[in-house]
Motif scaffolding. Structure first.
Motif, mmCIF file in Angstrom:
data_model
loop_
_atom_site.group_PDB
_atom_site.id
_atom_site.type_symbol
_atom_site.label_atom_id
_atom_site.label_comp_id
_atom_site.label_asym_id
_atom_site.label_seq_id
_atom_site.Cartn_x
_atom_site.Cartn_y
_atom_site.Cartn_z
ATOM 1 N N ILE A 207 56.203 55.701 27.108
ATOM 2 C CA ILE A 207 55.723 56.792 26.104
ATOM 3 C C ILE A 207 56.930 57.785 25.724
ATOM 4 C CG2 ILE A 207 54.124 58.536 25.524
ATOM 5 C CD1 ILE A 207 52.836 55.942 26.450
ATOM 6 N N GLY A 208 57.127 57.727 24.172
ATOM 7 C CA GLY A 208 58.062 58.530 23.722
ATOM 8 C C GLY A 208 57.617 59.828 23.459
ATOM 9 N N ASN A 209 58.471 60.770 22.832
ATOM 10 C CA ASN A 209 58.251 62.074 22.477
ATOM 11 C C ASN A 209 57.726 62.374 21.226
ATOM 12 O OD1 ASN A 209 59.211 62.989 25.246
ATOM 13 N ND2 ASN A 209 61.201 62.813 24.471
ATOM 14 N N LYS A 210 58.169 61.678 20.370
ATOM 15 C CA LYS A 210 57.992 61.858 18.912
ATOM 16 C C LYS A 210 56.346 61.640 18.612
ATOM 17 C CE LYS A 210 62.453 61.463 16.806
ATOM 18 N NZ LYS A 210 63.460 60.972 15.916
ATOM 19 N N ILE A 211 55.744 62.122 17.770
ATOM 20 C CA ILE A 211 54.239 61.816 17.478
ATOM 21 C C ILE A 211 54.017 61.420 16.052
ATOM 22 C CG2 ILE A 211 52.284 63.108 17.357
ATOM 23 C CD1 ILE A 211 52.963 64.914 19.681
ATOM 24 N N SER A 212 53.119 60.455 15.758
ATOM 25 C CA SER A 212 52.980 60.102 14.736
ATOM 26 C C SER A 212 51.249 59.845 14.613
ATOM 27 C CB SER A 212 53.351 58.577 14.330
ATOM 28 O OG SER A 212 54.845 58.506 14.411
ATOM 29 N N HIS A 213 50.629 60.614 13.547
ATOM 30 C CA HIS A 213 49.477 60.805 13.390
ATOM 31 C C HIS A 213 48.541 60.968 14.658
ATOM 32 C CE1 HIS A 213 49.499 58.900 9.285
ATOM 33 N NE2 HIS A 213 50.476 58.224 9.613
#
Length: 261
Positions: A207-213
């Motif tokens: 799981i990454g840190n950046k968020i999309s939608h």
């Protein structure tokens, strides 16, 4: 009814999946859960096979929710009399163990076609910490349904789907990601009689840190082993390498997977 969309049509050789099938046998269903799943099948499967045993079935308690069990099964719902191929109902359900009721569910379909074969112990329930945001934890269902073909020049299996619960529905947000796949170059060695290069890949999800939608990115690391076809069933390989990629949520599903860089 939703149909499982396979991202790579050719099958994966069987040796990759021996461990997965054995591991899946540990995700057994209690008698109480089997009773709930049988009742669910009678309600969902409108075919003559809705009283049959499940082709594959698995159960696991959801972490942090002691009264909720996760279950999934295949049950035949159609058979083609011309080639004996079958279509199967695929259900993924959450069951409240205090009321013995299905409280959330997903309905799909899988079939014997294009390098896919349905057999026993092909469902693996993955409850790792897939926190897509601070409040949403997904879970995975992996289908080990790839089938070996004698003259295959590449293929895949371990198809991973990540689900989130949206009230009475389980929503797939990552669909049929192949966790293991391979390809060779220059033709299959059983045809050419000469060793050919094989690229064998295994995917890991983080799981990454950046968020999309609203959901965090999925960070995929693919580890590849290059070997020759005469090392097909051995642990020997020529080189090992890896590559990374990021899948972003588009508001409905995660997009952007590439099998090779």
């Amino acid at each position: 009814m939703k149909r499982l969309k396979l991202m790579v049509s050719a099958p994966l050789f069987l040796s990759v999946w021996a461990g997965s099938a054995q591991a899946a046998q540990t995700q057994l269903c209690s008698n109480a859960m089997m009773s709930v799943l049988k009742s669910d099948a009678r309600n969902q499967n409108d075919s003559e096979w809705n009283e049959d045993n499940f082709s594959s079935v698995a159960c696991k308690r959801l972490p942090g929710e002691p009264d909720i069990m996760l279950g999934s099964y295949f049950q035949r719902r159609f058979m083609d009399s011309l080639d004996d191929s079958s279509q199967y109902l695929w259900r993924v359900v959450l069951v409240d163990t205090t009321t013995h009721q299905v409280v959330s569910a997903y309905t799909g379909s899988v079939g014997d076609e294009g390098g896919i074969r349905i057999d026993n112990d092909q469902i693996w329930l993955d409850t790792a910490r897939y926190y897509l945001n601070d409040e949403t934890r997904a879970f995975g269902v992996r289908l080990d349904i790839g089938h070996a073909s004698r003259y295959a020049e590449g293929g895949a299996s371990g198809y991973m789907t990540l689900f989130v619960r949206e009230q009475e529905k389980l929503q797939p947000v990552l669909k049929s990601l192949p966790m293991n796949y391979w390809t060779n170059q220059g033709g299959h060695f059983s045809v050419t009689d000469e060793p050919v290069p094989i690229h064998q890949a295994k995917v890991y999800i983080n799981i990454g840190n950046k968020i999309s939608h609203g959901y965090r990115d999925l960070k995929l690391t693919t580890k590849v082993k290059d070997k020759m076809s005469d090392q097909y069933f051995s642990d020997v390989y020529e080189t090992a390498w890896s590559f990374d990629q990021t899948l972003k949520f588009d508001g409905k599903v995660y997009q952007g997977f590439k099998a090779w860089p």
